[in-house]
Design an enzyme around this catalytic site. Sequence first.
Site, PDB file in Angstrom:
ATOM      1  N   CYS A   1      14.443 135.195 -45.984  1.00 51.67           N
ATOM      2  CA  CYS A   1      15.883 134.928 -46.139  1.00 51.67           C
ATOM      3  C   CYS A   1      16.430 134.157 -44.929  1.00 51.67           C
ATOM      4  O   CYS A   1      16.411 134.665 -43.805  1.00 51.67           O
ATOM      5  CB  CYS A   1      16.588 136.284 -46.303  1.00 51.67           C
ATOM      6  SG  CYS A   1      18.346 136.290 -45.996  1.00 51.67           S
TER       7      CYS A   1
ATOM      8  N   CYS B   1      19.343 135.802 -43.096  1.00 52.05           N
ATOM      9  CA  CYS B   1      18.842 136.967 -42.342  1.00 52.05           C
ATOM     10  C   CYS B   1      18.315 136.527 -40.982  1.00 52.05           C
ATOM     11  O   CYS B   1      18.525 137.208 -39.975  1.00 52.05           O
ATOM     12  CB  CYS B   1      17.730 137.679 -43.110  1.00 52.05           C
ATOM     13  SG  CYS B   1      18.238 138.335 -44.710  1.00 52.05           S
TER      14      CYS B   1
END
Length: 99
Positions: free
Chosen positions: A23, A26
Site C-alpha cells: 500500500c 501506508c
Amino acid sequence: MSKFNELINSDQPVLIDFFATWCGPCQMLMPVLKEVKDNMGDRITILKMDVDKNQELAAQFQVRGVPTLMLFQKGKQLWRQSGVLSKDEIIRTIVAKTI
C-alpha cells in the site's frame, strides 16, 4: 491475540496502524508515525499491524481499507480514521481523545 488484548487494555494510549506492505499511502504514513513517536515518546505505544499477516484481527475490527489508524486506551476504542494524516493531526487527536 491475547498479547494484542493485553496491549490495548493498557492505561497508556495505543495507536494501531493497520497497514499493508503493498500500500503506497501506508508507506507514506510510516515516517509520520515515527515523528509522532519521537514527539510523544513514552506517552504512546504505536503498533503496526500488517493486515495480510493478521487477517483475523483485521476482520474483527472490520478494517476495509489501509491505512487505518485506531486509538485504544484501557480496552476502549477511542478513535478510528482511515487514510494518511499529518503528524500534527495525529498528535492533536491522541491528546484530545486520551485521559
